[in-house]
Design a protein around this motif. Sequence first.
Motif, short mmCIF file in Angstrom:
data_model
loop_
_atom_site.label_atom_id
_atom_site.label_comp_id
_atom_site.label_asym_id
_atom_site.label_seq_id
_atom_site.Cartn_x
_atom_site.Cartn_y
_atom_site.Cartn_z
N UNK A 29 0.83 -1.21 0.00
CA UNK A 29 0.00 0.00 0.00
C UNK A 29 0.86 1.26 0.00
N UNK A 30 0.39 2.27 -0.71
CA UNK A 30 1.06 3.57 -0.74
C UNK A 30 0.04 4.62 -0.30
N UNK A 31 -0.01 4.93 0.99
CA UNK A 31 -0.96 5.94 1.47
C UNK A 31 -0.67 7.30 0.84
N UNK A 32 -1.70 8.14 0.81
CA UNK A 32 -1.56 9.49 0.27
C UNK A 32 -0.93 10.38 1.32
N UNK A 33 0.41 10.39 1.34
CA UNK A 33 1.18 11.15 2.32
C UNK A 33 2.10 12.09 1.57
N UNK A 34 2.14 13.34 1.97
CA UNK A 34 2.99 14.33 1.30
C UNK A 34 4.45 13.88 1.33
N UNK A 35 5.11 13.96 0.18
CA UNK A 35 6.52 13.61 0.09
C UNK A 35 6.78 12.15 -0.19
N UNK A 36 5.76 11.29 -0.08
CA UNK A 36 5.95 9.86 -0.35
C UNK A 36 6.01 9.64 -1.85
N UNK A 37 7.12 9.08 -2.33
CA UNK A 37 7.38 8.97 -3.76
C UNK A 37 8.09 7.64 -3.99
N UNK A 38 7.33 6.54 -4.08
CA UNK A 38 7.97 5.23 -4.21
C UNK A 38 8.87 5.15 -5.44
N UNK A 39 10.00 4.50 -5.28
CA UNK A 39 10.91 4.28 -6.40
C UNK A 39 10.20 3.46 -7.48
N UNK A 40 10.27 3.90 -8.72
CA UNK A 40 9.52 3.26 -9.80
C UNK A 40 10.03 1.85 -10.09
N UNK A 41 9.17 1.06 -10.74
CA UNK A 41 9.56 -0.29 -11.15
C UNK A 41 10.82 -0.26 -12.01
N UNK A 66 9.05 4.49 3.83
CA UNK A 66 7.84 4.77 3.06
C UNK A 66 7.01 3.53 2.84
N UNK A 67 6.86 3.12 1.60
CA UNK A 67 6.11 1.91 1.27
C UNK A 67 6.87 0.64 1.62
N UNK A 68 8.18 0.75 1.87
CA UNK A 68 9.00 -0.43 2.14
C UNK A 68 9.48 -1.15 0.91
N UNK A 69 9.24 -0.57 -0.28
CA UNK A 69 9.53 -1.29 -1.52
C UNK A 69 11.00 -1.67 -1.66
N UNK A 70 11.92 -0.80 -1.25
CA UNK A 70 13.34 -1.12 -1.42
C UNK A 70 13.80 -2.19 -0.44
N UNK A 71 13.53 -2.00 0.84
CA UNK A 71 13.97 -2.98 1.82
C UNK A 71 13.32 -4.34 1.63
N UNK A 93 2.68 1.87 10.57
CA UNK A 93 1.65 0.85 10.80
C UNK A 93 1.40 0.03 9.54
N UNK A 94 1.38 0.69 8.39
CA UNK A 94 1.18 -0.03 7.13
C UNK A 94 2.34 -1.01 6.88
N UNK A 95 3.57 -0.58 7.18
CA UNK A 95 4.71 -1.47 7.03
C UNK A 95 4.60 -2.67 7.96
N UNK A 96 4.21 -2.43 9.20
CA UNK A 96 4.06 -3.53 10.15
C UNK A 96 3.01 -4.53 9.68
N UNK A 97 1.93 -4.02 9.08
CA UNK A 97 0.89 -4.90 8.57
C UNK A 97 1.40 -5.75 7.41
N UNK A 98 2.20 -5.14 6.53
CA UNK A 98 2.77 -5.88 5.40
C UNK A 98 3.73 -6.96 5.90
N UNK A 99 4.57 -6.61 6.85
CA UNK A 99 5.53 -7.59 7.39
C UNK A 99 4.77 -8.76 8.01
N UNK A 100 3.70 -8.47 8.74
CA UNK A 100 2.91 -9.54 9.34
C UNK A 100 2.26 -10.41 8.26
N UNK A 101 1.73 -9.77 7.22
CA UNK A 101 1.08 -10.52 6.14
C UNK A 101 2.08 -11.45 5.45
#
Length: 206
Positions: A29-41, A66-71, A93-101
């Motif tokens: 997930x990528x929440x709508x947060x100012x400055x959050x800019x995930x690295x592109x595919x 951020x989204x955790x995409x790199x790590x 919190x979103x990262x923690x949910x992804x790690x748990x999933x």
Amino acid sequence: MNGRRPPARGMTPGSVRLIGGHWRGTRLPVPDVAGLRPTSDRVRETLFNWLQPMLPGARVLDLFAGSGALGLEAVSRGASSAVLVEADPGLARALEAVVAKLQAGDRVQVRRMDALACLDAADDHFDLAFVDPPFAADLWPAVLARLPARMAADGWLYVESPATLAPSPPADWRLHREGRTRDVRYALYRRATLHAGQAPGDPLTT
């Protein structure tokens, strides 16, 4: 993610996908947060092609996760562990949910804290660090001054910045590869160690 820009290839509004390894295809997930800019595919594919030989068993630090995409991409492709540092409570919190999933709690740790405070307080060391801060905050100098104390002697460093800006790591880091898109410069550095008798201005060895 900047709402004025169309999503990067492989990205839908509100999500980004892992593109390789064990968790390939997983959407983050990528929440709508100012400055959050995930690295592109496109950039991540290039970056991880560069990194693939050193990833197995690597200890990874993802500052400004951020989204955790790199790590998470690094662990998906064989890194032994990753620390994801994120100060924003919602993103953490979103990262923690992804790690748990992903049932990855034994390999991936989320630290809810400021990146600079993490570097000042941590006593662990890493083989690879991702530095991709919010561009408007201009945090590269402060981060790059603190980071070497947390890195292995032969560590690797990824730095993402605006296309017109090239932040400079300390002198013992050598540029390995770099690239640019319309919006960003992305660069991978390798730490070089001085041998006995060498002066700082002498050629470095890796």
